[in-house]
Design a protein around this motif. Structure first.
Motif, PDB file in Angstrom:
ATOM      1  N   SER A   1    -109.906 -38.590  57.729  1.00  0.00           N
ATOM      2  CA  SER A   1    -111.009 -37.864  57.090  1.00  0.00           C
ATOM      3  C   SER A   1    -111.944 -38.833  56.388  1.00  0.00           C
ATOM      4  CB  SER A   1    -110.460 -36.824  56.100  1.00  0.00           C
ATOM      5  OG  SER A   1    -109.859 -35.745  56.790  1.00  0.00           O
ATOM      6  N   ASN A   2    -111.372 -39.845  55.734  1.00  0.00           N
ATOM      7  CA  ASN A   2    -112.208 -40.892  55.159  1.00  0.00           C
ATOM      8  C   ASN A   2    -113.026 -41.586  56.242  1.00  0.00           C
ATOM      9  OD1 ASN A   2    -111.711 -41.749  52.077  1.00  0.00           O
ATOM     10  ND2 ASN A   2    -109.805 -40.874  52.875  1.00  0.00           N
ATOM     11  N   LEU A   3    -112.375 -41.885  57.373  1.00  0.00           N
ATOM     12  CA  LEU A   3    -113.064 -42.561  58.472  1.00  0.00           C
ATOM     13  C   LEU A   3    -114.250 -41.740  58.973  1.00  0.00           C
ATOM     14  CD1 LEU A   3    -111.267 -44.283  61.473  1.00  0.00           C
ATOM     15  CD2 LEU A   3    -113.348 -42.980  61.793  1.00  0.00           C
ATOM     16  N   VAL A   4    -114.046 -40.433  59.149  1.00  0.00           N
ATOM     17  CA  VAL A   4    -115.112 -39.572  59.674  1.00  0.00           C
ATOM     18  C   VAL A   4    -116.312 -39.572  58.736  1.00  0.00           C
ATOM     19  CG1 VAL A   4    -115.744 -37.179  60.173  1.00  0.00           C
ATOM     20  CG2 VAL A   4    -113.599 -38.098  61.069  1.00  0.00           C
TER      21      VAL A   4
ATOM     22  N   LEU B   1    -115.997 -34.555  45.657  1.00  0.00           N
ATOM     23  CA  LEU B   1    -115.841 -33.117  45.867  1.00  0.00           C
ATOM     24  C   LEU B   1    -115.845 -32.374  44.540  1.00  0.00           C
ATOM     25  CD1 LEU B   1    -112.793 -33.282  48.334  1.00  0.00           C
ATOM     26  CD2 LEU B   1    -115.207 -33.077  48.984  1.00  0.00           C
ATOM     27  N   ASN B   2    -116.307 -31.117  44.574  1.00  0.00           N
ATOM     28  CA  ASN B   2    -116.251 -30.283  43.379  1.00  0.00           C
ATOM     29  C   ASN B   2    -114.940 -29.504  43.328  1.00  0.00           C
ATOM     30  OD1 ASN B   2    -116.487 -28.087  45.124  1.00  0.00           O
ATOM     31  ND2 ASN B   2    -118.611 -27.643  44.599  1.00  0.00           N
ATOM     32  N   LYS B   3    -114.847 -28.556  42.425  1.00  0.00           N
ATOM     33  CA  LYS B   3    -113.584 -27.834  42.229  1.00  0.00           C
ATOM     34  C   LYS B   3    -113.241 -26.916  43.393  1.00  0.00           C
ATOM     35  CE  LYS B   3    -115.571 -23.955  39.605  1.00  0.00           C
ATOM     36  NZ  LYS B   3    -115.491 -23.194  38.318  1.00  0.00           N
ATOM     37  N   TRP B   4    -114.185 -26.675  44.305  1.00  0.00           N
ATOM     38  CA  TRP B   4    -113.934 -25.841  45.487  1.00  0.00           C
ATOM     39  C   TRP B   4    -113.764 -26.691  46.734  1.00  0.00           C
ATOM     40  CZ3 TRP B   4    -112.528 -21.205  44.187  1.00  0.00           C
ATOM     41  CH2 TRP B   4    -113.068 -20.600  43.046  1.00  0.00           C
ATOM     42  N   ASN B   5    -113.605 -28.011  46.559  1.00  0.00           N
ATOM     43  CA  ASN B   5    -113.421 -28.948  47.676  1.00  0.00           C
ATOM     44  C   ASN B   5    -114.673 -29.121  48.520  1.00  0.00           C
ATOM     45  OD1 ASN B   5    -110.562 -27.676  47.133  1.00  0.00           O
ATOM     46  ND2 ASN B   5    -110.179 -29.670  48.052  1.00  0.00           N
ATOM     47  N   GLN B   6    -115.835 -28.811  47.969  1.00  0.00           N
ATOM     48  CA  GLN B   6    -117.110 -29.045  48.658  1.00  0.00           C
ATOM     49  C   GLN B   6    -117.649 -30.420  48.296  1.00  0.00           C
ATOM     50  OE1 GLN B   6    -118.517 -25.375  46.598  1.00  0.00           O
ATOM     51  NE2 GLN B   6    -119.705 -25.062  48.478  1.00  0.00           N
ATOM     52  N   LEU B   7    -118.245 -31.107  49.264  1.00  0.00           N
ATOM     53  CA  LEU B   7    -118.955 -32.331  48.938  1.00  0.00           C
ATOM     54  C   LEU B   7    -120.072 -32.011  47.945  1.00  0.00           C
ATOM     55  CD1 LEU B   7    -119.354 -34.174  52.374  1.00  0.00           C
ATOM     56  CD2 LEU B   7    -118.036 -34.968  50.399  1.00  0.00           C
ATOM     57  N   HIS B   8    -120.139 -32.783  46.872  1.00  0.00           N
ATOM     58  CA  HIS B   8    -121.179 -32.536  45.863  1.00  0.00           C
ATOM     59  C   HIS B   8    -122.565 -32.519  46.477  1.00  0.00           C
ATOM     60  CE1 HIS B   8    -118.658 -32.704  42.296  1.00  0.00           C
ATOM     61  NE2 HIS B   8    -118.177 -33.895  42.620  1.00  0.00           N
ATOM     62  N   HIS B   9    -122.807 -33.428  47.428  1.00  0.00           N
ATOM     63  CA  HIS B   9    -124.144 -33.599  47.974  1.00  0.00           C
ATOM     64  C   HIS B   9    -124.317 -32.990  49.364  1.00  0.00           C
ATOM     65  CE1 HIS B   9    -125.192 -36.078  44.581  1.00  0.00           C
ATOM     66  NE2 HIS B   9    -124.205 -36.928  44.833  1.00  0.00           N
ATOM     67  N   CYS B  10    -123.340 -32.226  49.811  1.00  0.00           N
ATOM     68  CA  CYS B  10    -123.455 -31.541  51.107  1.00  0.00           C
ATOM     69  C   CYS B  10    -122.470 -30.378  51.069  1.00  0.00           C
ATOM     70  CB  CYS B  10    -123.143 -32.495  52.260  1.00  0.00           C
ATOM     71  SG  CYS B  10    -123.463 -31.781  53.899  1.00  0.00           S
ATOM     72  N   ARG B  11    -122.880 -29.279  50.452  1.00  0.00           N
ATOM     73  CA  ARG B  11    -121.938 -28.262  50.008  1.00  0.00           C
ATOM     74  C   ARG B  11    -121.387 -27.373  51.121  1.00  0.00           C
ATOM     75  NH1 ARG B  11    -122.060 -27.532  44.415  1.00  0.00           N
ATOM     76  NH2 ARG B  11    -121.690 -25.290  44.534  1.00  0.00           N
ATOM     77  N   ASN B  12    -121.857 -27.534  52.338  1.00  0.00           N
ATOM     78  CA  ASN B  12    -121.230 -26.764  53.428  1.00  0.00           C
ATOM     79  C   ASN B  12    -120.179 -27.582  54.171  1.00  0.00           C
ATOM     80  OD1 ASN B  12    -123.192 -28.397  54.725  1.00  0.00           O
ATOM     81  ND2 ASN B  12    -123.400 -26.930  56.403  1.00  0.00           N
ATOM     82  N   VAL B  13    -119.803 -28.735  53.602  1.00  0.00           N
ATOM     83  CA  VAL B  13    -118.685 -29.525  54.122  1.00  0.00           C
ATOM     84  C   VAL B  13    -117.558 -29.499  53.093  1.00  0.00           C
ATOM     85  CG1 VAL B  13    -117.886 -31.815  54.791  1.00  0.00           C
ATOM     86  CG2 VAL B  13    -120.135 -31.021  55.534  1.00  0.00           C
ATOM     87  N   PHE B  14    -116.385 -29.078  53.548  1.00  0.00           N
ATOM     88  CA  PHE B  14    -115.210 -28.957  52.692  1.00  0.00           C
ATOM     89  C   PHE B  14    -114.149 -29.953  53.176  1.00  0.00           C
ATOM     90  CE2 PHE B  14    -117.449 -25.023  52.454  1.00  0.00           C
ATOM     91  CZ  PHE B  14    -117.188 -24.452  51.210  1.00  0.00           C
ATOM     92  N   VAL B  15    -113.468 -30.595  52.238  1.00  0.00           N
ATOM     93  CA  VAL B  15    -112.359 -31.506  52.567  1.00  0.00           C
ATOM     94  C   VAL B  15    -111.135 -31.015  51.802  1.00  0.00           C
ATOM     95  CG1 VAL B  15    -111.534 -33.875  52.616  1.00  0.00           C
ATOM     96  CG2 VAL B  15    -113.994 -33.411  52.793  1.00  0.00           C
ATOM     97  N   THR B  16    -110.080 -30.624  52.523  1.00  0.00           N
ATOM     98  CA  THR B  16    -108.924 -30.032  51.844  1.00  0.00           C
ATOM     99  C   THR B  16    -107.590 -30.639  52.276  1.00  0.00           C
ATOM    100  OG1 THR B  16    -108.728 -28.221  53.459  1.00  0.00           O
ATOM    101  CG2 THR B  16    -110.138 -27.830  51.549  1.00  0.00           C
TER     102      THR B  16
END
Length: 570
Positions: free
Chosen positions: A313-316, A518-533
């Protein structure tokens, strides 16, 4: 390539999930349950439940070398051969050393499973909740950054996940290890009960409980609805379970999602990067390289869940560059790929227990007794930060002890006809502190077979890890001695990070975009329609096995994503 018109429409979904392992399977299940047309991209081959477990019912004598790997396979895979679960009956579920190379700036054993289901087919299945102390730890002790959530935020999602997965264990009433929704526990051996009693007599801060594991000791209706059956305790879990007795994406979440009619599963799809639209300020989709043809394809969706397993995920994200994000998607603060942490497994102890020769046990068991962390729980008490969980087991030697026991003749042969003495094994699961210097990054000149930059791993132990290891070995020996054990031996495997297979971090959660991704909902702070969980989202690692927390975070984030879509906020 760029797609337009009907071609783009055919490749457009409501959601895309990258990865089909434990967290990816949960993202697919939750999104499909809510009616979202969901595409799951898996870089490896397809693996169908039951059908594609070729060694699941084989006996040792069905293998050419009684399950032991041929020396040539071991020599070709020096990294993978160090993994406890890699043998002739499981090797088809592991990535071989030469298939997907990476660069070790410091020694790091990266154990991977690229297939539908990922490592959910070969995980150790231990499942414990975090307590409030793990979520509060970084803020209290001044490391990493403060978690943006607390135990109370995740507790209902732990329950949601546990009921579906099926967790065997007790409700132990411990503050340091909150109770789960449980099925009946597996049993202690008589010597394990003895050690439990002796530790309770000698210590007021240490509790030995039966391990909690993702096994159906007694299936509930929800598990029968998944077409899963009772765990047979066969001790062949890493080959895939045809009974569905343990939880995997293949036996549970992916079939469940498929039955909704909302899931499209695309194996052999190596994700290259996430596509970012600088005008709309959000991600549009995913670039994929076909594993066989090497052709590039693009898929589009309103939301993207990145669940490729921690380092991938880091790589992507590191490879998802644009004019807006030249250093990787969402990486304004330069922290992407940094603060990688893991679990310290280096310390083990072996001992003998005299007596109890009139007692034995029956069958296998997919878990072992455990002791929640007792170091620095409520305040700092030692010269090292954080602590460790302890796991141990007791068993009797069998006839195979004759392989290394001196003897000859009828008397020696007769001695091997019964069970031998009791042996004790104890191991640590230590928390490591996330540090900026422990990181991964992309190679500037080396690529893999699909044209994607190779990952460079630069992760190591530090003085805190050494002190924690020393304390475990001292305390472990003391506890075993107090329990009446003899012939106690301390061991330091000196294994490289990674062999724990619990790597976490690099895309950590936090309050502020200046110090987290990521914020508290696992969204990228600067791209909020991408989630990393997956494990990449973890701010710290605790002492517990992490997979249950990955699943709970994923279910919580997926349901939040659905709510935000309904509000048209994504």
């Amino acid at each position: 390539m760029g797609l337009f018109g009907d071609a783009k429409k055919q490749n457009t979904y409501d959601a895309i999930v990258i990865g089909s392992g434990i967290s990816g399977g949960w993202a697919a299940k939750e999104l499909c349950d809510h009616g979202l047309k969901t595409l799951v991209l898996e870089r490896g081959r397809d693996v169908k439940h039951i059908k594609d477990y070729p060694t699941a019912t084989k006996n040792p004598w069905d293998f050419n070398h009684r399950v032991i790997l041929p020396s040539e396979v071991q020599n070709e895979n020096p990294i993978l051969s160090r993994c406890y679960a890699f043998d002739d009956g499981t090797q088809h579920f592991f990535v071989k050393d030469n298939e997907h190379p990476y660069i070790q700036e410091k020694p790091f054993d990266w154990i991977r499973g690229y297939q539908v289901g990922g490592k959910s087919l070969i995980w150790a299945r231990a499942t414990q909740r975090w307590s409030r102390h793990e979520f509060e730890g970084p803020q209290r002790d001044g490391f990493a950054v403060d978690w943006p959530i607390r135990y109370e935020d995740l507790a209902p999602w732990y329950s949601h996940v546990e009921k579906f997965v099926g967790i065997s264990g007790n409700r132990d009433g411990l503050e340091t290890l909150p109770d789960s929704e449980v099925l009946p526990p597996f049993e202690f051996t008589c010597t394990e009960k003895h050690i439990q009693q002796k530790i309770a007599e000698h210590y007021t801060d240490r509790w030995v409980v039966m391990g909690r594991c993702a096994h159906l000791s007694k299936p509930e209706p929800i598990h029968l609805e998944q077409n899963r059956g009772q765990c047979q305790a066969r001790n062949k879990c890493y080959r895939g379970c045809p009974f569905g007795g343990y939880f995997s994406s293949n036996s549970a979440t992916l079939p469940w999602a498929m039955r909704t009619g909302n899931l499209t599963l695309r194996p052999d799809s190596v994700v290259h990067s996430i596509i970012y639209d600088e005008q709309k300020k959000k991600a549009l989709g995913v670039r994929v390289v076909d594993a066989h043809s090497k052709q590039m394809q693009e898929y589009f969706a309103k939301i993207i869940f990145l669940n490729a397993a921690c380092l991938n995920s880091n790589l992507v994200l590191l490879n998802s560059t644009s004019n807006r994000f030249p250093n990787g998607l969402g990486n304004d603060n330069g922290l992407l790929g940094k603060y990688i942490a893991f679990h310290n497994y280096r310390g083990t102890l072996n001992a003998s227990m005299e007596g109890f020769e009139d007692s034995y046990y029956y069958g296998g068991r997919p878990t072992m007794p455990m002791m929640p962390n007792f170091r620095n729980v409520r305040k700092q008490e030692t010269d090292f930060l954080r602590g460790y969980m302890v796991h141990f087991s007791c068993s009797r030697d069998n006839w195979s002890r004759g392989l290394w026991q001196d003897g000859i003749g009828a008397e020696w042969k007769q001695s091997l006809g019964g069970a031998g003495g009791w042996g004790v094994f104890m191991m640590m699961q230590g928390e490591t502190i996330p540090k900026e210097k422990n990181h991964v990054r992309l190679s500037k000149d080396k690529t893999d077979a699909w044209g994607i930059p190779q990952l460079i791993a630069s992760v190591d132990y530090d003085e805190n890890d050494e002190k924690l290891l020393k304390d475990f070995l001292q305390q472990g020996e003391e506890m075993l001695h107090n329990a009446g054990c003899i012939n106690i031996n301390r061991n330091d495997s000196k294994q490289a990070p990674g062999l724990d297979i619990h790597e976490m971090g690099g895309i950590r959660m936090g309050h502020e975009p200046t110090t987290s991704l990521l914020n508290k909902w696992n969204q990228l702070h600067h791209c909020r329609n991408v989630f990393v969980t997956d494990g990449a989202c973890m701010t710290s690692v605790g002492t517990q096995n992490p997979s249950l927390t990955f699943m709970a975070l994923t279910a919580r984030a997926a349901n939040h994503a659905v709510d935000e879509l309904k509000k048209q906020n994504l």
